[in-house]
Design a protein around this motif. Structure first.
Motif, PDB file in Angstrom:
ATOM      1  N   GLY A 513       0.803  -1.220   0.000  1.00  0.00           N
ATOM      2  CA  GLY A 513       0.000   0.000   0.000  1.00  0.00           C
ATOM      3  C   GLY A 513       0.827   1.257   0.000  1.00  0.00           C
ATOM      4  O   GLY A 513       0.281   2.352   0.044  1.00  0.00           O
ATOM      5  N   ARG A 517       2.575   0.929  -4.909  1.00  0.00           N
ATOM      6  CA  ARG A 517       1.467   1.267  -5.806  1.00  0.00           C
ATOM      7  C   ARG A 517       1.980   1.879  -7.111  1.00  0.00           C
ATOM      8  O   ARG A 517       1.195   2.143  -8.020  1.00  0.00           O
ATOM      9  CB  ARG A 517       0.527   2.271  -5.131  1.00  0.00           C
ATOM     10  CG  ARG A 517      -0.209   1.738  -3.899  1.00  0.00           C
ATOM     11  CD  ARG A 517      -0.959   2.848  -3.211  1.00  0.00           C
ATOM     12  NE  ARG A 517      -0.035   3.879  -2.730  1.00  0.00           N
ATOM     13  CZ  ARG A 517      -0.397   5.118  -2.405  1.00  0.00           C
ATOM     14  NH1 ARG A 517      -1.659   5.492  -2.547  1.00  0.00           N
ATOM     15  NH2 ARG A 517       0.497   5.982  -1.974  1.00  0.00           N
ATOM     16  N   TYR A 538       0.570   3.907 -11.950  1.00  0.00           N
ATOM     17  CA  TYR A 538      -0.013   3.987 -10.613  1.00  0.00           C
ATOM     18  C   TYR A 538      -1.213   3.074 -10.534  1.00  0.00           C
ATOM     19  O   TYR A 538      -2.133   3.140 -11.363  1.00  0.00           O
ATOM     20  CB  TYR A 538      -0.424   5.424 -10.317  1.00  0.00           C
ATOM     21  CG  TYR A 538      -1.160   5.627  -9.017  1.00  0.00           C
ATOM     22  CD1 TYR A 538      -0.542   5.359  -7.796  1.00  0.00           C
ATOM     23  CD2 TYR A 538      -2.473   6.103  -9.007  1.00  0.00           C
ATOM     24  CE1 TYR A 538      -1.209   5.555  -6.600  1.00  0.00           C
ATOM     25  CE2 TYR A 538      -3.145   6.313  -7.822  1.00  0.00           C
ATOM     26  CZ  TYR A 538      -2.515   6.034  -6.619  1.00  0.00           C
ATOM     27  OH  TYR A 538      -3.189   6.234  -5.434  1.00  0.00           O
ATOM     28  N   CYS A 539      -1.198   2.215  -9.529  1.00  0.00           N
ATOM     29  CA  CYS A 539      -2.304   1.283  -9.283  1.00  0.00           C
ATOM     30  C   CYS A 539      -2.877   1.595  -7.910  1.00  0.00           C
ATOM     31  O   CYS A 539      -2.326   1.184  -6.880  1.00  0.00           O
ATOM     32  CB  CYS A 539      -1.804  -0.162  -9.350  1.00  0.00           C
ATOM     33  SG  CYS A 539      -3.099  -1.392  -9.110  1.00  0.00           S
ATOM     34  N   ALA A 540      -3.974   2.342  -7.869  1.00  0.00           N
ATOM     35  CA  ALA A 540      -4.543   2.801  -6.605  1.00  0.00           C
ATOM     36  C   ALA A 540      -4.945   1.635  -5.707  1.00  0.00           C
ATOM     37  O   ALA A 540      -4.847   1.726  -4.473  1.00  0.00           O
ATOM     38  CB  ALA A 540      -5.739   3.706  -6.871  1.00  0.00           C
ATOM     39  N   ASP A 541      -5.387   0.528  -6.306  1.00  0.00           N
ATOM     40  CA  ASP A 541      -5.824  -0.634  -5.535  1.00  0.00           C
ATOM     41  C   ASP A 541      -4.688  -1.573  -5.199  1.00  0.00           C
ATOM     42  O   ASP A 541      -4.907  -2.604  -4.554  1.00  0.00           O
ATOM     43  CB  ASP A 541      -6.906  -1.395  -6.308  1.00  0.00           C
ATOM     44  CG  ASP A 541      -8.169  -0.570  -6.496  1.00  0.00           C
ATOM     45  OD1 ASP A 541      -8.480   0.232  -5.598  1.00  0.00           O
ATOM     46  OD2 ASP A 541      -8.829  -0.718  -7.540  1.00  0.00           O
ATOM     47  N   GLY A 542      -3.483  -1.239  -5.633  1.00  0.00           N
ATOM     48  CA  GLY A 542      -2.318  -2.037  -5.291  1.00  0.00           C
ATOM     49  C   GLY A 542      -2.016  -3.120  -6.312  1.00  0.00           C
ATOM     50  O   GLY A 542      -2.901  -3.663  -6.974  1.00  0.00           O
ATOM     51  N   TYR A 543      -0.729  -3.420  -6.446  1.00  0.00           N
ATOM     52  CA  TYR A 543      -0.293  -4.525  -7.299  1.00  0.00           C
ATOM     53  C   TYR A 543      -0.389  -5.837  -6.533  1.00  0.00           C
ATOM     54  O   TYR A 543      -0.447  -5.869  -5.302  1.00  0.00           O
ATOM     55  CB  TYR A 543       1.138  -4.287  -7.777  1.00  0.00           C
ATOM     56  CG  TYR A 543       1.244  -3.190  -8.823  1.00  0.00           C
ATOM     57  CD1 TYR A 543       1.113  -3.474 -10.171  1.00  0.00           C
ATOM     58  CD2 TYR A 543       1.468  -1.872  -8.448  1.00  0.00           C
ATOM     59  CE1 TYR A 543       1.205  -2.477 -11.125  1.00  0.00           C
ATOM     60  CE2 TYR A 543       1.561  -0.866  -9.394  1.00  0.00           C
ATOM     61  CZ  TYR A 543       1.431  -1.168 -10.733  1.00  0.00           C
ATOM     62  OH  TYR A 543       1.508  -0.183 -11.681  1.00  0.00           O
ATOM     63  N   CYS A 552      -1.727  -5.258 -11.743  1.00  0.00           N
ATOM     64  CA  CYS A 552      -2.521  -4.298 -10.987  1.00  0.00           C
ATOM     65  C   CYS A 552      -3.881  -4.890 -10.638  1.00  0.00           C
ATOM     66  O   CYS A 552      -4.550  -5.489 -11.479  1.00  0.00           O
ATOM     67  CB  CYS A 552      -2.699  -3.024 -11.816  1.00  0.00           C
ATOM     68  SG  CYS A 552      -3.765  -1.773 -11.072  1.00  0.00           S
ATOM     69  N   GLU A 556      -4.832   0.888 -14.084  1.00  0.00           N
ATOM     70  CA  GLU A 556      -3.512   1.502 -13.979  1.00  0.00           C
ATOM     71  C   GLU A 556      -3.506   2.839 -14.722  1.00  0.00           C
ATOM     72  O   GLU A 556      -4.074   2.951 -15.805  1.00  0.00           O
ATOM     73  CB  GLU A 556      -2.478   0.563 -14.590  1.00  0.00           C
ATOM     74  CG  GLU A 556      -1.074   0.769 -14.089  1.00  0.00           C
ATOM     75  CD  GLU A 556      -0.191  -0.424 -14.424  1.00  0.00           C
ATOM     76  OE1 GLU A 556      -0.515  -1.129 -15.399  1.00  0.00           O
ATOM     77  OE2 GLU A 556       0.806  -0.661 -13.722  1.00  0.00           O
TER      78      GLU A 556
END
Length: 606
Positions: A513, A517, A538-543, A552, A556
């Motif tokens: 987190g 990200r 950028y992956c707001a929900d996390g990789y 992702c 993304e």
């Protein structure tokens, strides 16, 4: 290839054995306030790290908004159609996907990211060169917008001095910030569009700016160059009691203006010759007219960032401004540094005539009487305060299509890129070089495994610690655009246990987190404190994990970021989820680093 948003299948399971505990990271990642656009990147950072310039793009760029010589090869000014873009891709990139590559840059993309083509309604496509060609009848909305420290930068949005045009559309400029001088943005912008009868005209395609000051071409070159001549500002340096803005400025009309191939596709023009001697904004030909642009400087008064300034050219073209009928010479200053005696050494490129013009990396070395020369320049514009010379390693036209010097530091190290004219490991490689005096090193596997045989890279900026940043291939796939990521290289030294790293390794904090990200797509600038202006996926929900090639868990985006040194020197390299694939020339393993890094859409000089 999609432009920005990537809808991927969510993968929630991390690979067994990949650590999930938090570690300190060598670099911390800060998401910056981005313009309202589909993609963004941080293009420049101030010396104290407090100001970061951000560019936002709505769609792909056809021809770079801050580049004198399109794709560094188009000395004819022929790249004005989908076919021309296709031929460039075929002859200089060698992809099997050139039709789609050209479609993206000519037609743009849909909001979903799908590449447009001739069957798409133009109103449903974002970006692309065709949008600018069609602006005469259809109007234009900005594709490139800029911010500095969160504030909009649009120096010509409210209009242009000394023009008959009125009622500008401030939302129709394309703005690029190339450098930050203290708190002053430096770069290039198109003029806004104005209504001219039932049509839409802009006063010029590109003008440099220093704060709000318009940077004009040299004086006395005629109404066409005075009115629509182009300039570009790449940076600022203080020396010998002067503030010196550097870049390029138009000094002559393009060669062979009657050649119909220089009129853009779908413009309805047989040639651009009607604009050669007389400026008329109601003449559509003047919207696309091009010039020979020469390495130039401007000398603003101390503290004055609003008064328009005329350029002083600092060199002559080695072989004149035109050659072989339809070639037009080009040159620029890309960067400058005080190497000795309070006199700036500057670097960039200039065209040379060896079986047609081609660009070569050059140095502009200050003369021994520099202080007196620069003091007298405003009263004697014929003074020559620098001597220009090519970097000799790239003199063979059969070996290199072009070379360009992009930055120089106070130690006298010059960095840039040389483009191979021959296929090498499946690519017309763009090899990074470091020049020190008369010695030039082409970075390869002997410096670090990151620089495998036939790689493509950029050399965006180098700081006083000899740390170089840019982007580099992370796979050796043939016949298509390769995946790329941001890197850092310490010339003659090391960062931790290695001389070069993918920046993704240096941002690994083990926290799904936190920094993880982000995956760093490209680095554009680095200051002497080591802070970096960059773009990142950028992956707001996390990789799915901390691995290089993790997927992702959602959507993304390409965003602007600032990297600053963390609280540790400990580096924890990222693992790979996929089985490593060996590459000829040695290397760092595989390299399925997720997504294509939009190579060629964003390209910036320091």
């Amino acid at each position: 290839m999609q432009f920005n948003k990537f809808k991927l299948s969510a993968i929630a399971l991390a690979v067994a054995g990949i650590p999930a505990v938090a570690n300190a990271a060598y670099y911390q990642v800060q998401l910056l306030d981005s313009p309202s656009s589909n993609s963004s990147q941080a293009t420049a950072i101030s010396s104290d790290s407090s100001k970061v310039a951000v560019e936002g793009l709505s769609g792909p760029v056809g021809l770079n908004y801050s580049e004198e010589l399109p794709y560094m090869v188009d000395v004819e000014h022929f790249i004005n159609s989908q076919d021309d873009l296709y031929r460039y891709c075929r002859d200089y990139l060698g992809y099997n996907t050139c039709e789609e590559w050209a479609d993206e840059r000519w037609y743009g993309v849909q909001a979903s990211g799908t590449v447009c083509n001739s069957q798409d309604s133009e109103q449903n496509c974002l970006g692309g060169l065709k949008k600018e060609i069609d602006a005469w009848t259809q109007g234009f909305s900005s594709n490139s917008v800029a911010k500095l420290d969160g504030a909009d930068v649009n120096p010509f949005g409210d209009g242009i001095a000394d023009t008959s045009l009125s009622n500008p559309d401030p939302a129709s400029t394309n703005v690029v910030i190339n450098a930050v001088s203290g708190s002053i943005p430096v770069g290039a912008s198109s003029s806004p569009y104005f209504k001219v009868g039932s049509n839409n005209a802009r006063a010029f395609q590109r003008r440099g700016f220093y704060g709000d000051a318009e940077l004009l071409p040299p004086t006395g070159l005629g109404s066409v160059i005075d009115g629509i001549g182009q300039t570009n500002a790449n940076g600022v340096i203080d020396a010998a009691g002067k503030t010196i803005v550097f870049g390029s400025a138009s000094v002559a009309n393009m060669a062979d203006v009657g050649n119909g191939s220089k009129a853009p596709q779908d413009s309805g023009l047989g040639s651009l010759s009607s604009c050669a001697n007389s400026l008329d904004y109601s003449n559509r030909a003047c919207q696309y007219f091009q010039f020979a642009n020469q390495a130039s400087i401007w000398l603003p008064s101390v503290g004055d960032t609003s008064t328009p300034l005329n350029a002083f050219t600092i060199a002559d073209f080695p072989n004149g401004s035109s050659g072989n009928g339809d070639d037009t010479a080009q040159a620029s200053v890309n960067a400058a540094a005080i190497v000795s005696d309070n006199a700036p050494t500057m670097v960039g490129f200039s065209t040379y005539n060896d079986r047609r013009f081609y660009a070569r990396a050059v140095k502009f070395v200050p003369k021994t009487n520099f202080a007196d020369c620069i003091a007298n320049l405003t009263s004697n514009s014929d003074e020559s305060c620098w001597d220009m010379s090519p970097i000799k390693a790239f003199s063979d036209r059969d070996v290199y299509s072009y070379s360009e010097a992009n930055d120089i530091n106070e130690n006298g190290l010059v960095v840039g890129v040389a483009k191979s004219a021959r296929l090498n490991n499946g690519a017309y490689a763009e090899t990074i070089f470091v020049n020190d005096g008369n010695s030039t090193t082409l970075l390869g596997a002997s410096q670090n495994a990151l620089f495998f045989t036939g790689y493509n890279g950029t050399a965006a900026a180098i700081n006083v610690n000899n740390q170089l940043v840019g982007k580099i291939d992370t796979e050796n796939a043939r016949d298509r655009s390769r995946r790329q990521r941001g890197y850092i290289y310490a010339h003659g030294g090391a960062i931790g246990s290695s001389s070069a790293w993918l920046l993704d390794d240096l941002t690994n904090d083990g926290n799904l987190g936190g920094n993880n990200r982000f995956r760093i797509a490209e680095a554009f600038d680095i200051n002497d404190d080591g802070a970096i202006a960059a773009s990142a996926f950028y992956c707001a929900d996390g990789y799915s994990s901390v691995a290089h090639d993790a997927l992702c868990n959602g959507e993304e985006e390409l965003v602007a970021v600032k990297l600053t040194r963390g609280g540790t020197d400990q580096i924890t390299p990222r693992p790979y989820e996929e089985k490593a694939i060996s590459r000829s020339g040695g290397g760092i393993g595989v390299l399925g680093l997720g997504l294509l890094a939009l190579g060629g859409i964003f390209r910036r000089k320091k």
